[in-house]
Write an enzyme that holds these catalytic residues in place. Structure first.
Site, PDB file in Angstrom:
ATOM      1  N   CYS A   1       0.834  -1.212   0.000  1.00  0.00           N
ATOM      2  CA  CYS A   1       0.000   0.000   0.000  1.00  0.00           C
ATOM      3  C   CYS A   1       0.862   1.253   0.000  1.00  0.00           C
ATOM      4  O   CYS A   1       0.489   2.268  -0.594  1.00  0.00           O
ATOM      5  CB  CYS A   1      -0.952  -0.017   1.196  1.00  0.00           C
ATOM      6  SG  CYS A   1      -2.121  -1.409   1.116  1.00  0.00           S
ATOM      7  N   THR A   2       2.019   1.182   0.638  1.00  0.00           N
ATOM      8  CA  THR A   2       2.943   2.319   0.622  1.00  0.00           C
ATOM      9  C   THR A   2       3.485   2.529  -0.790  1.00  0.00           C
ATOM     10  O   THR A   2       3.505   3.663  -1.286  1.00  0.00           O
ATOM     11  CB  THR A   2       4.091   2.100   1.629  1.00  0.00           C
ATOM     12  OG1 THR A   2       3.520   2.003   2.941  1.00  0.00           O
ATOM     13  CG2 THR A   2       5.095   3.236   1.578  1.00  0.00           C
TER      14      THR A   2
END
Length: 157
Positions: free
Chosen positions: A48-49
């Site tokens: 997600c980062t």
């Protein structure tokens, strides 16, 4: 149980959700703009980062092409604020803690993870036109390389 999926031409489900900065954001407030709404499982996880940073790094060209970017996850606003600060996220992150909006978009339900069926957020991206209709509904996207592919699909690159 799999949520029903959206398709091009469907009305994008409206929402008003709390954001990472303590405000709230409504989809209807973005009418007149093209919107890239992307659903991700959890702030501050590696995939997600990567995805958020790709959107951050592409934000200038997406905005120049008329797109606003909004990230949505079930994380609490305080966690989203930490994510924004840690990774210098420059677009709104909205919190859908009861997962009702994610479900309405077909982005919460059964998915395969490491060969097992689990219930969770299905990494998805929705391109919504100026009138609030779905232009593209992309499900089970990859965290890495997705933004570059999306930019190609939208004719930005």
């Amino acid at each position: 149980m799999t949520a029903s999926r959206l398709a091009a031409g469907d009305a994008a489900p409206d929402f008003t959700l709390p954001t990472d900065n303590g405000d709230s954001l409504s989809l209807k407030d973005l009418r007149g703009h093209k919107v890239v709404l992307y659903a991700y499982p959890a702030a501050m996880t590696p995939g997600c980062t990567t995805q958020a940073c790709d959107f951050r790094d592409s934000l200038g060209s997406l905005q120049a092409a008329g797109y606003e970017v909004v990230g949505i996850s079930p994380d609490a606003p305080a966690k989203l604020a930490k994510f924004r600060e840690r990774d210098a996220i420059t677009f709104p992150l909205v919190s859908d803690q009861d997962k009702s909006v994610l479900t309405a978009y077909g982005a919460f339900g059964e998915k395969q993870m490491y060969g097992k069926t689990v219930t969770g957020v299905i990494r998805s991206t929705f391109v919504i036109d100026e009138d609030g209709k779905i232009d593209k509904a992309l499900y089970n996207v990859k965290a890495t390389g997705h933004v570059a592919k999306l930019r190609r699909d939208l004719g930005i690159d």
